[in-house]
Motif scaffolding. Sequence first.
Motif, PDB file in Angstrom:
ATOM      1  N   GLY A   8      14.793  60.364  95.573  1.00  0.00           N
ATOM      2  CA  GLY A   8      13.567  60.577  96.347  1.00  0.00           C
ATOM      3  C   GLY A   8      12.429  61.176  95.536  1.00  0.00           C
ATOM      4  O   GLY A   8      11.361  61.457  96.081  1.00  0.00           O
ATOM      5  N   SER A   9      12.624  61.377  94.218  1.00  0.00           N
ATOM      6  CA  SER A   9      11.528  61.908  93.401  1.00  0.00           C
ATOM      7  C   SER A   9      10.475  60.813  93.241  1.00  0.00           C
ATOM      8  O   SER A   9      10.792  59.618  93.305  1.00  0.00           O
ATOM      9  CB  SER A   9      12.050  62.352  92.032  1.00  0.00           C
ATOM     10  OG  SER A   9      12.587  61.232  91.345  1.00  0.00           O
ATOM     11  N   PRO A  10       9.195  61.195  93.014  1.00  0.00           N
ATOM     12  CA  PRO A  10       8.150  60.181  92.858  1.00  0.00           C
ATOM     13  C   PRO A  10       8.492  59.176  91.756  1.00  0.00           C
ATOM     14  O   PRO A  10       8.278  57.968  91.932  1.00  0.00           O
ATOM     15  CB  PRO A  10       6.910  60.994  92.478  1.00  0.00           C
ATOM     16  CG  PRO A  10       7.184  62.382  92.926  1.00  0.00           C
ATOM     17  CD  PRO A  10       8.667  62.579  92.948  1.00  0.00           C
ATOM     18  N   GLU A  11       9.064  59.657  90.644  1.00  0.00           N
ATOM     19  CA  GLU A  11       9.371  58.749  89.527  1.00  0.00           C
ATOM     20  C   GLU A  11      10.369  57.674  89.963  1.00  0.00           C
ATOM     21  O   GLU A  11      10.182  56.484  89.707  1.00  0.00           O
ATOM     22  CB  GLU A  11       9.981  59.526  88.342  1.00  0.00           C
ATOM     23  CG  GLU A  11       9.009  60.433  87.611  1.00  0.00           C
ATOM     24  CD  GLU A  11       8.922  61.819  88.250  1.00  0.00           C
ATOM     25  OE1 GLU A  11       9.410  61.997  89.405  1.00  0.00           O
ATOM     26  OE2 GLU A  11       8.365  62.725  87.599  1.00  0.00           O
ATOM     27  N   GLU A  12      11.437  58.117  90.631  1.00  0.00           N
ATOM     28  CA  GLU A  12      12.467  57.169  91.050  1.00  0.00           C
ATOM     29  C   GLU A  12      11.883  56.164  92.034  1.00  0.00           C
ATOM     30  O   GLU A  12      12.132  54.958  91.951  1.00  0.00           O
ATOM     31  CB  GLU A  12      13.636  57.923  91.718  1.00  0.00           C
ATOM     32  CG  GLU A  12      14.810  57.018  92.055  1.00  0.00           C
ATOM     33  CD  GLU A  12      15.466  57.317  93.394  1.00  0.00           C
ATOM     34  OE1 GLU A  12      14.918  58.092  94.193  1.00  0.00           O
ATOM     35  OE2 GLU A  12      16.539  56.745  93.643  1.00  0.00           O
ATOM     36  N   ALA A  32       4.795  59.327 103.699  1.00  0.00           N
ATOM     37  CA  ALA A  32       5.217  58.217 104.570  1.00  0.00           C
ATOM     38  C   ALA A  32       6.551  57.694 104.061  1.00  0.00           C
ATOM     39  O   ALA A  32       6.848  57.793 102.862  1.00  0.00           O
ATOM     40  CB  ALA A  32       4.171  57.104 104.554  1.00  0.00           C
ATOM     41  N   PRO A  33       7.374  57.129 104.955  1.00  0.00           N
ATOM     42  CA  PRO A  33       8.667  56.607 104.494  1.00  0.00           C
ATOM     43  C   PRO A  33       8.514  55.333 103.669  1.00  0.00           C
ATOM     44  O   PRO A  33       7.598  54.544 103.916  1.00  0.00           O
ATOM     45  CB  PRO A  33       9.427  56.318 105.788  1.00  0.00           C
ATOM     46  CG  PRO A  33       8.404  56.254 106.855  1.00  0.00           C
ATOM     47  CD  PRO A  33       7.205  57.013 106.403  1.00  0.00           C
ATOM     48  N   VAL A  34       9.379  55.175 102.688  1.00  0.00           N
ATOM     49  CA  VAL A  34       9.422  53.948 101.879  1.00  0.00           C
ATOM     50  C   VAL A  34      10.819  53.360 102.038  1.00  0.00           C
ATOM     51  O   VAL A  34      11.817  54.068 101.896  1.00  0.00           O
ATOM     52  CB  VAL A  34       9.148  54.254 100.391  1.00  0.00           C
ATOM     53  CG1 VAL A  34       9.088  52.963  99.592  1.00  0.00           C
ATOM     54  CG2 VAL A  34       7.851  55.022 100.247  1.00  0.00           C
ATOM     55  N   LEU A  35      10.865  52.074 102.349  1.00  0.00           N
ATOM     56  CA  LEU A  35      12.149  51.417 102.612  1.00  0.00           C
ATOM     57  C   LEU A  35      12.512  50.495 101.454  1.00  0.00           C
ATOM     58  O   LEU A  35      11.647  49.768 100.951  1.00  0.00           O
ATOM     59  CB  LEU A  35      12.056  50.566 103.892  1.00  0.00           C
ATOM     60  CG  LEU A  35      11.333  51.182 105.089  1.00  0.00           C
ATOM     61  CD1 LEU A  35      11.263  50.180 106.240  1.00  0.00           C
ATOM     62  CD2 LEU A  35      12.058  52.433 105.548  1.00  0.00           C
ATOM     63  N   ASP A  84      18.740  52.903 103.306  1.00  0.00           N
ATOM     64  CA  ASP A  84      18.155  53.213 101.999  1.00  0.00           C
ATOM     65  C   ASP A  84      16.648  53.424 102.138  1.00  0.00           C
ATOM     66  O   ASP A  84      15.869  52.485 102.031  1.00  0.00           O
ATOM     67  CB  ASP A  84      18.488  51.997 101.100  1.00  0.00           C
ATOM     68  CG  ASP A  84      17.964  52.087  99.694  1.00  0.00           C
ATOM     69  OD1 ASP A  84      17.425  53.132  99.314  1.00  0.00           O
ATOM     70  OD2 ASP A  84      18.103  51.079  98.979  1.00  0.00           O
ATOM     71  N   ARG A  85      16.251  54.654 102.434  1.00  0.00           N
ATOM     72  CA  ARG A  85      14.824  54.980 102.580  1.00  0.00           C
ATOM     73  C   ARG A  85      14.583  56.407 102.134  1.00  0.00           C
ATOM     74  O   ARG A  85      15.479  57.243 102.169  1.00  0.00           O
ATOM     75  CB  ARG A  85      14.363  54.786 104.023  1.00  0.00           C
ATOM     76  CG  ARG A  85      14.934  55.817 104.992  1.00  0.00           C
ATOM     77  CD  ARG A  85      14.346  55.688 106.378  1.00  0.00           C
ATOM     78  NE  ARG A  85      14.950  54.597 107.126  1.00  0.00           N
ATOM     79  CZ  ARG A  85      14.315  53.889 108.052  1.00  0.00           C
ATOM     80  NH1 ARG A  85      13.051  54.125 108.325  1.00  0.00           N
ATOM     81  NH2 ARG A  85      14.949  52.938 108.710  1.00  0.00           N
ATOM     82  N   GLU A  86      13.364  56.689 101.685  1.00  0.00           N
ATOM     83  CA  GLU A  86      12.996  58.040 101.251  1.00  0.00           C
ATOM     84  C   GLU A  86      11.545  58.276 101.659  1.00  0.00           C
ATOM     85  O   GLU A  86      10.803  57.330 101.910  1.00  0.00           O
ATOM     86  CB  GLU A  86      13.077  58.175  99.715  1.00  0.00           C
ATOM     87  CG  GLU A  86      14.415  57.833  99.093  1.00  0.00           C
ATOM     88  CD  GLU A  86      15.440  58.960  99.144  1.00  0.00           C
ATOM     89  OE1 GLU A  86      15.132  60.033  99.716  1.00  0.00           O
ATOM     90  OE2 GLU A  86      16.560  58.752  98.632  1.00  0.00           O
ATOM     91  N   MET A  87      11.131  59.550 101.681  1.00  0.00           N
ATOM     92  CA  MET A  87       9.715  59.866 101.930  1.00  0.00           C
ATOM     93  C   MET A  87       8.971  59.899 100.605  1.00  0.00           C
ATOM     94  O   MET A  87       9.482  60.389  99.605  1.00  0.00           O
ATOM     95  CB  MET A  87       9.593  61.239 102.606  1.00  0.00           C
ATOM     96  CG  MET A  87      10.140  61.302 104.008  1.00  0.00           C
ATOM     97  SD  MET A  87       9.296  60.209 105.169  1.00  0.00           S
ATOM     98  CE  MET A  87       7.762  61.097 105.435  1.00  0.00           C
ATOM     99  N   TYR A  88       7.740  59.382 100.607  1.00  0.00           N
ATOM    100  CA  TYR A  88       6.902  59.418  99.390  1.00  0.00           C
ATOM    101  C   TYR A  88       5.550  60.024  99.747  1.00  0.00           C
ATOM    102  O   TYR A  88       4.921  59.630 100.734  1.00  0.00           O
ATOM    103  CB  TYR A  88       6.708  57.997  98.853  1.00  0.00           C
ATOM    104  CG  TYR A  88       5.858  57.927  97.600  1.00  0.00           C
ATOM    105  CD1 TYR A  88       6.399  58.194  96.346  1.00  0.00           C
ATOM    106  CD2 TYR A  88       4.500  57.602  97.676  1.00  0.00           C
ATOM    107  CE1 TYR A  88       5.627  58.128  95.193  1.00  0.00           C
ATOM    108  CE2 TYR A  88       3.720  57.523  96.526  1.00  0.00           C
ATOM    109  CZ  TYR A  88       4.285  57.796  95.288  1.00  0.00           C
ATOM    110  OH  TYR A  88       3.512  57.728  94.154  1.00  0.00           O
TER     111      TYR A  88
END
Length: 393
Positions: free
Chosen positions: A331-335, A238-241, A225-229
């Motif tokens: 992965g959207s900034p809001e989410e 950078a990845p966010v975990l 469960d990670r996405e780029m922000y």
Amino acid sequence: MLSREAILESCQRVAGCGAHVSISDEGLERFVGQLETDWPKFAKQVSVDDTPVIVPEPWKDTKFQERLIFSDERTEVNWIVAHCLIEIGHGWRHQLQAHHNRGASQTITLGMFTSHQAGFTYTARHMADLTLEQVAGWFNLPLRVEATGAAHPLAVFAEQLHRCLVGAGQGLLAAGMADFFDVVDAVTPAAPAPPPVGADASAATCPSAWPLISRLVGLCPAFNDREMYTDPKTHQAAPVLFMKKVQLAMAELYRRLDGWVLDMKKVQLAMAQLYRRFRRSDPGRFAFRDIDSLTVFVDNVLPCMLRVNGVLRVSPALTARIEARQPLDPGSPEEMELRACALVACSRLVARLRERGVVSPTEADLDYYLWLMGKWDQYRDVERHYTPGTIYY
Ligand SMILES: Nc1nc2c(c(CN[C@H]3C=C[C@H](O)[C@@H]3O)cn2[C@@H]2O[C@H](COP(=O)(O)O)[C@@H](O)[C@H]2O)c(=O)[nH]1
């Protein structure tokens, strides 16, 4: 190896620069006071830890209270990890309510009960060979609209569940693992000898949760469960975990099995049942010494509870989108800001509660508290954010 620090720091980066969501210091302090008052009510609800799942008030009097019978510990561990692997579907909440009057988590739990009663065991081979129809059947999800034969909207949810399970089965098989229990075995090969009754479970003989988390994430795509922000000011990505479901799995194993030595023989099992009452007497494989290093298992309920209780400040534009049930893209900034700020706020809440010393929960405890709070009458109809495209929560 994955760690609390890596998760927390990646979320703190987002919480420090978000354009849509931020943490309110005053709101956080107020909520700390509220938690101190309300905690005893909560403690009563989750202290019943021999039920197969935590049962929120509105689910009482349903079959979820019944004890699931497992033939052995391996089967039970496999069921628990599989349950957490597919704790998804928040984005289908309203469609599920319309279809069978249950929310996402109730749909998942009931489907897991059904599969168990049908005799299915969550081995790697069985998961890899699952068909979409089997999964749709257990979880009561229609694949087609009866009248027209067209694809039913909930078929996408069935496909997501199927993908999570098949992906895990294939990942385990590729690594030569027969099931999730084999992964536990590979990480903690022998259960350490239990310390004497009354000894402290934090002793170094108890295992750490993080090697197991890291291994499961490496093997099962749906746990990763990670996405780029991208920082809106510096434009650096950078990845966010978040690691919601795999941490939930650790908390569930701990909640259910920390008092068990899992590979013991039948005759010893009876002894273990006795030991189990003395939570700290028999750490076995699952009395993780660092259980308090888990973060919360951040989904859409936690940000919502924190928002309505004034801990998270959400921009008017995003609040309007949430209230209008407009889906957010994965992965959207809001989410990501909603999830990251909630995760960081919860770590700060627990730190403050501990400083004040009236109650001293772990972040996993706070997670269960906030998730159950979402079922209280006054909060059930408050809109949460929806990301139906994700397979992480
Ligand atoms: N943070 C957190 N989120 C959790 C759970 C659980 C339940 N965990 C079960 C597993 C073992 C325990 O014994 C529990 O019975 C579900 N969810 C998430 O809520 C979301 C909303 O769904 P709904 O409630 O229908 O609206 C959905 O994304 C779902 O994945 C939890 O514990 N913490």
